[in-house]
Design a protein around this motif. Structure first.
Motif, PDB file in Angstrom:
ATOM      1  N   ILE C 238       0.881  -1.172   0.000  1.00  0.00           N
ATOM      2  CA  ILE C 238       0.000   0.000   0.000  1.00  0.00           C
ATOM      3  C   ILE C 238       0.915   1.216   0.000  1.00  0.00           C
ATOM      4  CG2 ILE C 238      -1.784   1.297   1.235  1.00  0.00           C
ATOM      5  CD1 ILE C 238      -2.666  -1.340   2.534  1.00  0.00           C
ATOM      6  N   ARG C 240       1.618   5.559  -0.641  1.00  0.00           N
ATOM      7  CA  ARG C 240       1.184   6.953  -0.742  1.00  0.00           C
ATOM      8  C   ARG C 240       2.097   7.662  -1.737  1.00  0.00           C
ATOM      9  NH1 ARG C 240      -3.187   9.341   2.476  1.00  0.00           N
ATOM     10  NH2 ARG C 240      -3.853   7.656   3.871  1.00  0.00           N
ATOM     11  N   THR C 248      -2.381   0.632  -4.407  1.00  0.00           N
ATOM     12  CA  THR C 248      -1.800  -0.669  -4.095  1.00  0.00           C
ATOM     13  C   THR C 248      -0.967  -1.123  -5.275  1.00  0.00           C
ATOM     14  OG1 THR C 248      -3.738  -1.828  -4.955  1.00  0.00           O
ATOM     15  CG2 THR C 248      -3.689  -1.389  -2.599  1.00  0.00           C
ATOM     16  N   ARG C 367       7.347  -4.865   9.688  1.00  0.00           N
ATOM     17  CA  ARG C 367       5.887  -4.785   9.781  1.00  0.00           C
ATOM     18  C   ARG C 367       5.441  -3.375  10.183  1.00  0.00           C
ATOM     19  NH1 ARG C 367       3.187  -9.398   9.563  1.00  0.00           N
ATOM     20  NH2 ARG C 367       1.677  -9.053  11.213  1.00  0.00           N
ATOM     21  N   TRP C 369       4.966   0.902   8.451  1.00  0.00           N
ATOM     22  CA  TRP C 369       5.084   1.840   7.345  1.00  0.00           C
ATOM     23  C   TRP C 369       6.514   2.361   7.272  1.00  0.00           C
ATOM     24  CZ3 TRP C 369       1.446   4.000   3.848  1.00  0.00           C
ATOM     25  CH2 TRP C 369       0.151   3.505   3.975  1.00  0.00           C
TER      26      TRP C 369
ATOM     27  N   GLU D 205      -4.969 -11.289  10.467  1.00  0.00           N
ATOM     28  CA  GLU D 205      -4.293 -10.019  10.747  1.00  0.00           C
ATOM     29  C   GLU D 205      -4.222  -9.206   9.472  1.00  0.00           C
ATOM     30  OE1 GLU D 205      -0.296 -10.549  12.132  1.00  0.00           O
ATOM     31  OE2 GLU D 205       0.118 -12.171  10.703  1.00  0.00           O
ATOM     32  N   VAL D 207      -3.052  -5.013   7.690  1.00  0.00           N
ATOM     33  CA  VAL D 207      -2.628  -3.625   7.780  1.00  0.00           C
ATOM     34  C   VAL D 207      -3.468  -2.867   6.761  1.00  0.00           C
ATOM     35  CG1 VAL D 207      -0.714  -3.840   6.116  1.00  0.00           C
ATOM     36  CG2 VAL D 207      -0.635  -2.060   7.872  1.00  0.00           C
ATOM     37  N   ALA D 208      -3.872  -1.651   7.113  1.00  0.00           N
ATOM     38  CA  ALA D 208      -4.821  -0.944   6.254  1.00  0.00           C
ATOM     39  C   ALA D 208      -4.506   0.535   6.151  1.00  0.00           C
ATOM     40  CB  ALA D 208      -6.240  -1.124   6.796  1.00  0.00           C
ATOM     41  N   ASP D 209      -4.970   1.096   5.074  1.00  0.00           N
ATOM     42  CA  ASP D 209      -4.873   2.547   4.870  1.00  0.00           C
ATOM     43  C   ASP D 209      -6.252   3.018   4.428  1.00  0.00           C
ATOM     44  OD1 ASP D 209      -3.762   5.034   4.688  1.00  0.00           O
ATOM     45  OD2 ASP D 209      -2.922   4.741   2.692  1.00  0.00           O
ATOM     46  N   ILE D 210      -6.853   3.828   5.276  1.00  0.00           N
ATOM     47  CA  ILE D 210      -8.224   4.278   5.043  1.00  0.00           C
ATOM     48  C   ILE D 210      -8.217   5.792   5.001  1.00  0.00           C
ATOM     49  CG2 ILE D 210     -10.559   4.247   5.986  1.00  0.00           C
ATOM     50  CD1 ILE D 210      -9.911   1.576   7.267  1.00  0.00           C
ATOM     51  N   ARG D 236      -7.801   0.485   1.762  1.00  0.00           N
ATOM     52  CA  ARG D 236      -6.928  -0.538   1.181  1.00  0.00           C
ATOM     53  C   ARG D 236      -6.357  -1.388   2.307  1.00  0.00           C
ATOM     54  NH1 ARG D 236      -6.672   4.226  -1.583  1.00  0.00           N
ATOM     55  NH2 ARG D 236      -6.875   4.051  -3.847  1.00  0.00           N
ATOM     56  N   ILE D 237      -6.430  -2.682   2.142  1.00  0.00           N
ATOM     57  CA  ILE D 237      -6.044  -3.626   3.197  1.00  0.00           C
ATOM     58  C   ILE D 237      -5.116  -4.691   2.629  1.00  0.00           C
ATOM     59  CG2 ILE D 237      -6.926  -5.398   4.786  1.00  0.00           C
ATOM     60  CD1 ILE D 237      -9.633  -3.897   4.779  1.00  0.00           C
ATOM     61  N   ILE D 238      -4.052  -4.999   3.352  1.00  0.00           N
ATOM     62  CA  ILE D 238      -3.289  -6.226   3.114  1.00  0.00           C
ATOM     63  C   ILE D 238      -3.635  -7.169   4.253  1.00  0.00           C
ATOM     64  CG2 ILE D 238      -1.011  -7.295   2.889  1.00  0.00           C
ATOM     65  CD1 ILE D 238       0.072  -4.570   1.954  1.00  0.00           C
ATOM     66  N   ARG D 240      -3.778 -11.242   6.042  1.00  0.00           N
ATOM     67  CA  ARG D 240      -3.343 -12.641   6.158  1.00  0.00           C
ATOM     68  C   ARG D 240      -4.540 -13.477   6.591  1.00  0.00           C
ATOM     69  NH1 ARG D 240       2.289 -14.448   5.448  1.00  0.00           N
ATOM     70  NH2 ARG D 240       3.433 -12.516   5.032  1.00  0.00           N
ATOM     71  N   ARG D 367      -1.329   3.069  12.121  1.00  0.00           N
ATOM     72  CA  ARG D 367      -0.336   2.762  11.097  1.00  0.00           C
ATOM     73  C   ARG D 367       0.516   1.545  11.478  1.00  0.00           C
ATOM     74  NH1 ARG D 367       0.369   6.440   7.232  1.00  0.00           N
ATOM     75  NH2 ARG D 367       2.653   6.393   7.117  1.00  0.00           N
ATOM     76  N   ARG D 368      -0.162   0.509  11.905  1.00  0.00           N
ATOM     77  CA  ARG D 368       0.501  -0.742  12.278  1.00  0.00           C
ATOM     78  C   ARG D 368      -0.363  -1.916  11.859  1.00  0.00           C
ATOM     79  NH1 ARG D 368       4.538  -0.099  16.727  1.00  0.00           N
ATOM     80  NH2 ARG D 368       4.868  -2.203  16.006  1.00  0.00           N
ATOM     81  N   TRP D 369       0.259  -3.090  11.749  1.00  0.00           N
ATOM     82  CA  TRP D 369      -0.499  -4.320  11.588  1.00  0.00           C
ATOM     83  C   TRP D 369      -1.357  -4.551  12.824  1.00  0.00           C
ATOM     84  CZ3 TRP D 369      -0.538  -8.233   7.747  1.00  0.00           C
ATOM     85  CH2 TRP D 369       0.284  -7.968   6.644  1.00  0.00           C
TER      86      TRP D 369
END
Lengths: 373, 373, 373, 373
Positions: C238, C240, C248, C367, C369, D205, D207-210, D236-238, D240, D367-369
């Motif tokens: 992901i 910016r 993505t 893990r 950013w 689990e 990690v995402a950006d919204i 946007r999400i990654i 597992r 901003r973390r998993w």
């Protein structure tokens, strides 16, 4: 035969494509003979010289006859407007050159036969530029049909439509000159007829409707004076094949929006194929009889498993372009000269295609079914 | 007229589709009359009763005649095999019912004309089940053509091909019974003929090739005994339209792999349209003359801006299904009865379609061009 | 500068593609300098000699160093496995050659920076083989974005996925050797990163998940002994962008079934673009704000209006192939050398791409950013 | 249980879709119970009465509470804006009604859990409107995955993007009200999360950006006064998955041009699937290991072999529409009530989906998993 001397007559769209392909032939078909670019001819000296510099011909000329008499030239490509093909081809044949001539072979069936007979009598090899069937996936389609993988063939549906003449204000030009033969039935129609023959076999009878859609055009670009059009813009054929299949074939150069609608569907009792030149690195295959849950058309993407794709790229999905099709045509042609076995389509095949064109024109005039040939 | 009493004859594929659509009509066309499901008839009592319970009809019967005499019934839908249409329709008309009859209207043109004349003499309204043209995007296509947005129409290319009869071991059945009329030229061909007329207008002359591809079939499923097939499996037509356009129309039920290839292309001087029923919530439009950098076919997705899509969904891209097309047909039909204005296609239009079928059969037999009608 | 002497190191997939393209460059970019094929090097003498004969190099060698010292060579293409790039490039730069190096430029960011700094200090020109962005339609996409035709860019979605490593029994090989750098994030990921940068601009921060999907592989084809895999098979990012957009990016070489899924979507406030390398002669464009009846994605087909398509073909819709993309890359590279202006992507751009790869690896390990660079 | 009394709260897009589907349920799922439309409630009396007349409810009301206390009602559908779901559902549950609630279930995870616990304590059945997974081809996809037909699943790529909020001048509205919960991550994101869970299983689990793409909007249509937007426009999400697969999931309602981009790809070691809701009657399947000449993605068209397609149409290729998906959802829901076995997705599943939404929001903020749940 490590190297063949090449002469090309004409430097338009097809002249350039031939020159590109002869240059690329050895790089893609390394087992075949190399092509030495000896001479290029064009009525315009400037055009000939530009092509010489661009492609690396040894010399340029505005006298096509000088290629005929050049002993360094083994092979002549004729890429001029159609009405010039016959004179040039006969001269080249008489001089013992192998002759590649762009399609359609000649303005009339009689001319085409004359050219074929001359070549066969002289024993030179011939080729005609039906490049689209050189596609590795077309070879696959033919193989699938030939091996019976989709069963008895019952139907064919083909079209070659583009739009370069769709605008009534596109001016009159050499494509519309009846001394060069018919219009779109020859220019594009011959492609789909040749493709149908390549896949399904001979057409034995047909009925056709051939028409001039745009009845007059400006005498030249921007002119308000208009000239009547005598050649055809659109052709539609219902055909019976020798193997019992029936089909339709269409051609149009007024198909607004279409840039390369060279499409076919082949219907067999056990499966079918669908193809469009708009995405010519793909072939759709349906096989009947499998698990009904997951049955459907499979989109085959061209890859190195489909010869001769590998000559261009070792990785699948990377795709061939139009010039690569032309390069296959030329690469096979040169290899055929070296081996003495024509890869086709040769003048004989072009005559067979022209017989279909001829029957279609007669059918449209008489408004009756006609036997081909 | 707040409510119309409905009787349906037949509980097969189309009987079910009609019942579903009558039930859904008020929910999707709230300004129209409601449909009261009065009675359903089927030769099989069990089938009639199952349909009654499934759709909520007041009663079920194995006597279709009882619908004719039922004063609670205003509208009768006939969804039986083709050879039964005429008797049922004439009886219903005589009783003053409005009649919806599935396509093709009748085995012969003469029968169709008889049915049309009876209805017009009696003053009842009629409808025939050409559901595919009820698609909001087909209405858009017709509007684009009619308003001249793609210029003078010069070409049409249409096909309706499926594969439900492709297997030579699919047994003989009622679709192949010549007392019901022709084969695929009527069953599917009438759809593409009707669509061509809807978009382009009348066909005035044609030449056709109609053939039986599978010459014999098992007398019943699993049998080794085979019966000769007398009806057609594939039809190909070259047609001239009244407006000057030329086109091809094809029909096949042996097109292995095809489930719903009801496709057309319309070529105009200033643009073109392309459509396939395989993706009937999409219409492709090309407009000539814009910025050449970004010209191309635009894929229009159906949305609430395309009436009557909004009757089903307020959001674009959600898509209509086949039963929704049938519901539009029925919703418009009921509204038409209420207003006294037929939405079409009515018996008169079905007769016009049948004239094309008839001319195609005559053309194929005589191997000549024929005038339609 | 009428002619440039060329030396190519490596005769694998990319070595062949470079040789083909240098040969074709003058024929397609006639205003640029010609390429004289001076020498080809490969660790295998036989391979070098075969390439010499196939493409017409003056000489073949198994000593790449002999190209460095050859005064007839102006330009060197490095197409060997990644771990060899640095030594070769630094030697060529030191000798004052212009250097084209295949991607990814180097195993590590530090190595890539060293190479870039050496080239810039020496004043030679550089190029890296990100061929997919040479597509005329990619140039169009960049132009549409750059001119604001689809408004402020808000989103990007990209992927490069193939399946050449999907089978767990595909053996270990040089692509998996960590001395050559990372796995798919470098091999394919660098393509989609480069494409994103070409279209949207710099990526400033990201979070990534990079994984080894197939944990062990046969040590060689057919072996039952397996070796642990240390490099990555799939990467998801992901990101910016500097211009405020978010997106993505994905890469995989275990995407079973995919041969060339190099796809992107670009979302703007006033429109959007969609593309797949599977059909790279097409670009989809949506423009908001027009007639809602006919709005939709327009499928643009490549034609001579999209430079430099016309260098290959004067007619639209005929299509370019992969080798044509490579030929554009090389044609522009040679013209750039002649003019002194790099067409890009050069080593500096490759370093920027590698910074993104590097940040993604760090992000996946920690893990968190990460800021790019 | 031959008949169930139905009450619907809300008459917007989903209220209409529910009413249509309850009406159609018996006609398409004849073995299940019939639905008696008892009452419809809307804050607007006029809207409620219009819906009553359109769909045939026995009564209309502007007091939703009157449905709760109506003994003739067995089942309540809640289709109001999200912030109202909890109060209505808890009241209906307390009254012993079975509750169908539109997605997303509640503004917060805590609310969703409260609703689930109440329903499970009371022993009533529940359903949530994730209609897209009711598609027969989605059931097929799940079956193909579940039976191991494409091997170990390694990758997922999903998106649900539309463009109804892309225009910065689209005014503020209830979808943007944070008291109703998050923005697109809940509205569309929950669909693709639910679909991923349906196909692949739990997400463990991520990690995402919204982000909020359009930072302010007109307070109402046409107003020049703007109001800050607090909810998200793109996510946007990654992720597992519990089974070891990795994937990306995206949601956007500012994806200019997209009307129904609800797409997924599932990658397995032995094959893969690809799907788009834009053409939801098709599913693409690739199987590795067959004849490489003819390998490729097979386009499966929905037909009666894919249950419950046959409930709508006996012929393949005719296609379901959006309202049919909703009808399957409701038909299965009613049958589930009759049998006492939930067809899902129920409140428990909706809570699991909401846990993923919740984790994504936390991840984006920190901003973390994050671990899910």
């Amino acid at each position: 035969m490590k190297e063949l001397g090449i002469g090309i007559i004409g430097t338009g769209f097809m002249g350039m494509a031939h020159a590109f392909a002869y240059r690329a032939a050895k790089a893609t078909f390394p087992d075949g003979p190399a092509a030495r670019l000896v001479a290029v001819a064009d009525a315009s000296t400037a055009a000939a010289e530009a092509a010489r510099d661009q492609f690396g011909f040894a010399r340029a000329t505005d006298k096509w006859q000088s290629l005929i008499t050049d002993p360094a030239i083994d092979v002549i490509s004729i890429t001029t407007p159609n009405h010039l093909h016959k004179e040039m081809a006969l001269a080249a044949i008489a001089a013992g050159k192998h002759v590649h001539c762009e399609k359609p072979l000649a303005p009339t069936l009689a001319d085409a036969i004359t050219m074929m007979e001359a070549a066969e009598a002289k024993g030179v090899m011939t080729q005609v530029g039906y490049n689209y069937i050189k596609n590795p996936l077309l070879k696959l389609a033919r193989e699938i049909i030939g091996q019976g993988e989709i069963g008895r063939i019952t139907g064919f549906r083909g079209i070659h439509a583009e739009d370069y003449m769709h605008d009534p204000n596109t001016p009159w030009g050499w494509r519309l000159d009846p001394t060069g033969g018919p219009g779109v039935i020859a220019d594009l129609g011959s492609h789909i007829i040749g493709m149908a023959r390549f896949l399904i076999g001979p057409i034995v009878e047909l009925v056709a409707d051939i028409e001039t859609v745009v009845s007059s055009r400006p005498v030249k670009a921007g002119s308000t004076e208009r000239r009547a059009v005598e050649t055809d813009d659109a052709a539609r054929i219902i055909a019976r094949f020798d193997n019992g299949a029936t089909g339709t074939l269409e051609a149009s150069w007024v198909a607004t929006g279409r840039k390369m609608q060279l499409d076919f569907e082949v219907i067999g009792e056990k499966g079918s194929l669908a193809f469009t030149q708009e995405r010519f690195n793909e072939l759709q295959l349906y096989r009947a009889g499998g698990d009904s849950r997951t049955a459907g058309y499979t989109r085959i993407e061209a890859g190195p498993q489909h010869a001769p794709y590998r000559n261009f790229c070792v990785a699948p999905g990377h795709q061939l372009g139009f010039n690569d099709l032309k390069t296959i045509e030329i690469g096979e042609w040169l290899a055929g000269i070296a081996s003495g076995t024509s890869p086709g389509p040769d003048f004989r095949e072009a005559v067979e295609i022209q017989k279909v064109v001829d029957a279609a024109i007669r059918s449209s005039q008489d408004r009756r079914w006609k036997t081909v040939g």
